[in-house]
Structures are given as C-alpha cells and as structure tokens.
Design a protein around this motif. Structure first.
Motif, PDB file in Angstrom:
ATOM      1  N   ILE A 223       0.828  -1.207   0.000  1.00 17.74           N
ATOM      2  CA  ILE A 223       0.000   0.000   0.000  1.00 17.74           C
ATOM      3  C   ILE A 223       0.862   1.258   0.000  1.00 17.74           C
ATOM      4  CG2 ILE A 223      -0.258   0.383   2.491  1.00 17.74           C
ATOM      5  CD1 ILE A 223      -3.319   0.799   1.825  1.00 17.74           C
ATOM      6  N   ASN A 224       2.136   1.125   0.372  1.00 19.40           N
ATOM      7  CA  ASN A 224       3.044   2.265   0.312  1.00 19.40           C
ATOM      8  C   ASN A 224       3.359   2.609  -1.137  1.00 19.40           C
ATOM      9  OD1 ASN A 224       3.629   0.572   2.824  1.00 19.40           O
ATOM     10  ND2 ASN A 224       4.557   2.524   3.365  1.00 19.40           N
ATOM     11  N   LYS A 225       3.472   3.889  -1.422  1.00 19.95           N
ATOM     12  CA  LYS A 225       3.926   4.302  -2.749  1.00 19.95           C
ATOM     13  C   LYS A 225       5.441   4.140  -2.780  1.00 19.95           C
ATOM     14  CE  LYS A 225       0.339   7.692  -3.838  1.00 19.95           C
ATOM     15  NZ  LYS A 225       0.065   9.107  -4.167  1.00 19.95           N
ATOM     16  N   ASN A 226       5.882   3.183  -3.570  1.00 19.36           N
ATOM     17  CA  ASN A 226       7.309   2.878  -3.538  1.00 19.36           C
ATOM     18  C   ASN A 226       7.905   2.656  -4.911  1.00 19.36           C
ATOM     19  OD1 ASN A 226       5.998   0.512  -4.100  1.00 19.36           O
ATOM     20  ND2 ASN A 226       7.138  -0.751  -2.640  1.00 19.36           N
ATOM     21  N   ASP A 227       7.253   3.193  -5.959  1.00 19.47           N
ATOM     22  CA  ASP A 227       7.850   3.050  -7.288  1.00 19.47           C
ATOM     23  C   ASP A 227       7.611   4.315  -8.098  1.00 19.47           C
ATOM     24  OD1 ASP A 227       5.339   2.862  -8.790  1.00 19.47           O
ATOM     25  OD2 ASP A 227       5.130   0.884  -7.891  1.00 19.47           O
ATOM     26  N   ARG A 228       8.251   4.383  -9.254  1.00 14.27           N
ATOM     27  CA  ARG A 228       8.239   5.608 -10.050  1.00 14.27           C
ATOM     28  C   ARG A 228       6.880   5.928 -10.649  1.00 14.27           C
ATOM     29  NH1 ARG A 228       9.122   4.443 -15.649  1.00 14.27           N
ATOM     30  NH2 ARG A 228       9.445   2.208 -16.039  1.00 14.27           N
ATOM     31  N   PHE A 229       5.966   4.942 -10.652  1.00  7.92           N
ATOM     32  CA  PHE A 229       4.653   5.181 -11.231  1.00  7.92           C
ATOM     33  C   PHE A 229       3.687   5.809 -10.233  1.00  7.92           C
ATOM     34  CE2 PHE A 229       6.340   1.423 -13.529  1.00  7.92           C
ATOM     35  CZ  PHE A 229       6.536   2.041 -14.749  1.00  7.92           C
ATOM     36  N   GLN A 230       4.073   5.856  -8.955  1.00  5.35           N
ATOM     37  CA  GLN A 230       3.196   6.410  -7.926  1.00  5.35           C
ATOM     38  C   GLN A 230       3.620   7.847  -7.641  1.00  5.35           C
ATOM     39  OE1 GLN A 230       0.588   4.774  -6.890  1.00  5.35           O
ATOM     40  NE2 GLN A 230       1.122   2.887  -7.947  1.00  5.35           N
ATOM     41  N   GLN A 231       2.867   8.801  -8.174  1.00  2.88           N
ATOM     42  CA  GLN A 231       3.236  10.201  -8.067  1.00  2.88           C
ATOM     43  C   GLN A 231       2.421  10.896  -6.962  1.00  2.88           C
ATOM     44  OE1 GLN A 231       5.776  11.297  -9.956  1.00  2.88           O
ATOM     45  NE2 GLN A 231       5.924   9.232 -10.796  1.00  2.88           N
ATOM     46  N   GLY A 232       2.843  12.129  -6.630  1.00  2.00           N
ATOM     47  CA  GLY A 232       2.105  12.918  -5.662  1.00  2.00           C
ATOM     48  C   GLY A 232       2.726  12.883  -4.280  1.00  2.00           C
ATOM     49  N   GLN A 233       2.156  13.696  -3.392  1.00  2.00           N
ATOM     50  CA  GLN A 233       2.701  13.850  -2.047  1.00  2.00           C
ATOM     51  C   GLN A 233       2.166  12.811  -1.062  1.00  2.00           C
ATOM     52  OE1 GLN A 233       5.161  16.119  -1.360  1.00  2.00           O
ATOM     53  NE2 GLN A 233       5.096  16.391  -3.582  1.00  2.00           N
ATOM     54  N   GLU A 234       1.048  12.183  -1.377  1.00  2.00           N
ATOM     55  CA  GLU A 234       0.478  11.209  -0.441  1.00  2.00           C
ATOM     56  C   GLU A 234       1.382   9.980  -0.342  1.00  2.00           C
ATOM     57  OE1 GLU A 234      -4.262  12.254  -1.109  1.00  2.00           O
ATOM     58  OE2 GLU A 234      -3.419  10.416  -1.963  1.00  2.00           O
ATOM     59  N   PRO A 235       1.685   9.518   0.870  1.00  2.00           N
ATOM     60  CA  PRO A 235       2.615   8.387   1.026  1.00  2.00           C
ATOM     61  C   PRO A 235       1.994   7.024   0.734  1.00  2.00           C
ATOM     62  CG  PRO A 235       1.871   9.144   3.171  1.00  2.00           C
ATOM     63  CD  PRO A 235       1.315  10.109   2.165  1.00  2.00           C
ATOM     64  N   TYR A 236       0.668   6.949   0.671  1.00  2.00           N
ATOM     65  CA  TYR A 236       0.014   5.649   0.495  1.00  2.00           C
ATOM     66  C   TYR A 236      -0.911   5.672  -0.721  1.00  2.00           C
ATOM     67  CZ  TYR A 236       1.495   5.498   5.363  1.00  2.00           C
ATOM     68  OH  TYR A 236       2.238   5.580   6.501  1.00  2.00           O
ATOM     69  N   LYS A 237      -1.030   4.521  -1.346  1.00  2.00           N
ATOM     70  CA  LYS A 237      -2.015   4.372  -2.411  1.00  2.00           C
ATOM     71  C   LYS A 237      -3.411   4.435  -1.790  1.00  2.00           C
ATOM     72  CE  LYS A 237       1.212   1.064  -4.427  1.00  2.00           C
ATOM     73  NZ  LYS A 237       1.473  -0.370  -4.666  1.00  2.00           N
ATOM     74  N   ARG A 238      -4.371   4.843  -2.581  1.00  2.00           N
ATOM     75  CA  ARG A 238      -5.752   4.902  -2.097  1.00  2.00           C
ATOM     76  C   ARG A 238      -6.500   3.595  -2.350  1.00  2.00           C
ATOM     77  NH1 ARG A 238      -8.395  10.823  -2.922  1.00  2.00           N
ATOM     78  NH2 ARG A 238      -6.675  12.062  -2.047  1.00  2.00           N
ATOM     79  N   HIS A 239      -5.803   2.608  -2.815  1.00  2.00           N
ATOM     80  CA  HIS A 239      -6.430   1.331  -3.153  1.00  2.00           C
ATOM     81  C   HIS A 239      -5.596   0.176  -2.625  1.00  2.00           C
ATOM     82  CE1 HIS A 239      -3.543   2.116  -6.479  1.00  2.00           C
ATOM     83  NE2 HIS A 239      -3.297   0.824  -6.329  1.00  2.00           N
ATOM     84  N   MET A 240      -6.187  -1.013  -2.652  1.00  2.00           N
ATOM     85  CA  MET A 240      -5.451  -2.250  -2.446  1.00  2.00           C
ATOM     86  C   MET A 240      -5.558  -3.051  -3.732  1.00  2.00           C
ATOM     87  SD  MET A 240      -6.172  -3.506   1.464  1.00  2.00           S
ATOM     88  CE  MET A 240      -5.816  -2.425   2.854  1.00  2.00           C
ATOM     89  N   GLY A 241      -4.437  -3.616  -4.150  1.00  2.00           N
ATOM     90  CA  GLY A 241      -4.421  -4.301  -5.429  1.00  2.00           C
ATOM     91  C   GLY A 241      -3.670  -5.608  -5.394  1.00  2.00           C
ATOM     92  N   ALA A 242      -3.973  -6.454  -6.382  1.00  2.00           N
ATOM     93  CA  ALA A 242      -3.302  -7.743  -6.520  1.00  2.00           C
ATOM     94  C   ALA A 242      -3.093  -8.036  -7.996  1.00  2.00           C
ATOM     95  CB  ALA A 242      -4.136  -8.855  -5.884  1.00  2.00           C
ATOM     96  N   GLY A 243      -1.948  -8.617  -8.307  1.00  2.00           N
ATOM     97  CA  GLY A 243      -1.630  -9.048  -9.661  1.00  2.00           C
ATOM     98  C   GLY A 243      -1.421 -10.549  -9.680  1.00  2.00           C
ATOM     99  N   LEU A 244      -2.379 -11.264 -10.258  1.00  2.00           N
ATOM    100  CA  LEU A 244      -2.329 -12.730 -10.296  1.00  2.00           C
ATOM    101  C   LEU A 244      -1.563 -13.150 -11.545  1.00  2.00           C
ATOM    102  CD1 LEU A 244      -4.736 -11.929  -8.443  1.00  2.00           C
ATOM    103  CD2 LEU A 244      -5.862 -14.026  -9.149  1.00  2.00           C
ATOM    104  N   LYS A 245      -0.238 -13.280 -11.385  1.00  2.00           N
ATOM    105  CA  LYS A 245       0.634 -13.581 -12.514  1.00  2.00           C
ATOM    106  C   LYS A 245       1.577 -14.714 -12.142  1.00  2.00           C
ATOM    107  CE  LYS A 245       2.396  -9.405 -12.832  1.00  2.00           C
ATOM    108  NZ  LYS A 245       3.172  -8.288 -13.410  1.00  2.00           N
TER     109      LYS A 245
END
Length: 221
Positions: free
Chosen positions: A66-88
């Motif tokens: 949930i932490n913003k920890n990559d180059r695709f997560q922009q902005g000042q907020e430290p956390y994503k507003r969603h929870m996600g999963a990638g089934l790969k």
C-alpha cells in the motif's frame, strides 16, 4: 468476511493520507488487509481452476504494497488509495501477463493483460500481433469478451509507427499500443454482493485467451 470494513478503511485513508493517521489506525489497516487477502485467495482459487500457470501461486505473492514505492506512484500522499493484486505466474512483479483486482471506493476494477511490458516483451507482442492478426482479432472480438470488457484494449499508443512497421499496416493502431490491458469497473454494491467472487472469476476466465496470447509472445525467444 466483511468487505464493508475494507471500503471503510480505504475511505478513511483517502481523507487522511498521511503517516500519523496510518500509525493511529494501524490495527484497522491490518484488519482491512486481512479481508482483502481472504478475498484475493478466493478469486485466485477460482482462477487456478482454469489457469495452470498459477497453480502454485499464493494470495500473498499477488498483493501489492500500500506504500507508494515506485516511479509510477506520483504525488505527495505516502500511500495508495487502493489495495491491489496481480495474479501472474511467478508473482505480482513478474514479466508475465496476468489478472488484476484493484479495490478503491467508487473506483474499483477487475482486469487482465499486461501493462507497460519491457522493451523486449513489447517487441515480441507486436510481432505476434503482426504474424497472427486473425487470432488476435478473434479473441478481442469474441462476443463474451466484448460483453465482459466492452471498452476493449486500453492503454497509451505511440504517436508514430514502431520501428520496423509500415504506417499503412492494417493493424498499425494495435501495433502502436504500449500496454495491452482490458478492465471493467466494480461498483461498491457489486463488491458487497455474496456472488462477487463467482462473477469476478467468470470475467477473468473470459479474458484468459488474451493472457495466453500475450504470454505466448512474451515467452518466445
């Protein structure tokens, strides 16, 4: 499993996206994440019935931080507003195409495909479309596929044809694509329905031919 708890936590996070608030609500975060993990496990179990490549995958291996920890997560907020999963295959950060579940109040979605493949994989996908256009168009135009994913393939396109392709190629608009992803929205009401997992798994099953097409291309040497 009370999915309303998950939505409630995410609403609170959206209104108070800062570390002090998260620290004060750490228990609620862990509760919400546990609910999400249980939901992901149920969806994964359903997908594993038709997708052999995911047989050894666990729910924990699919869930994003949930932490913003990559180059695709922009902005000042430290956390994503969603929870996600990638089934790969090989886990959420692998190079393979797969299936996705993202939950955010009022903005949840379910999808499949590959977002921003690396250069080598992208070249192979374009080559597969160029060599096998009939197969590509048949899967994306299948009535069930269109019914579940009416918006079709999404993603940014190059302004000009990719290197090595003629601008007059009949499939040039598909060859310009930089991502190959389909998705459909999930309303909060749908998420809370008892049959949500069943409906989600059915949509992902319909998307399997796209995932297989992409992975066949990505896996070619």
């Amino acid at each position: 499993m009370n999915r309303a708890v998950l939505l409630e936590f995410l609403r609170g996070l959206a209104a108070n996206n800062n570390k002090p608030w998260m620290d004060d609500h750490r228990a609620e975060y862990h509760q919400a994440r546990a609910v999400f993990k249980e939901l992901v496990a149920e969806v994964l179990q359903g997908v594993q019935r038709f997708e052999p490549a995911l047989q050894t995958l666990t729910a924990g291996e699919t869930m994003y931080r949930i932490n913003k920890n990559d180059r695709f997560q922009q902005g000042q907020e430290p956390y994503k507003r969603h929870m996600g999963a990638g089934l790969k295959a090989e886990g959420r950060h692998s190079r393979w195409a797969g299936y996705f579940l993202t939950l955010e109040p009022g903005n949840s979605w379910l999808g499949a495909g590959k977002w921003l493949p690396d250069t080598a994989s992208l070249q192979r996908i374009r080559q597969e479309i160029h060599y096998s256009p009939d197969a590509f168009h048949a899967l994306r135009q299948h009535p069930d596929f269109v019914r579940h994913f009416p918006d079709g393939l999404e993603g940014d396109r190059l302004q000009r044809p990719p290197k090595g392709y003629d601008k007059h190629d009949p499939d040039i608009e598909w060859l310009k694509m930089k991502s190959f992803l389909v998705s459909r929205p999930i309303s909060d009401a749908e998420l809370l329905q008892p049959n949500f997992v069943e409906k989600a798994v059915e949509s992902l099953r319909i998307a399997q031919p796209l995932v297989q097409f992409l992975n066949q291309a990505i896996g070619e040497e």
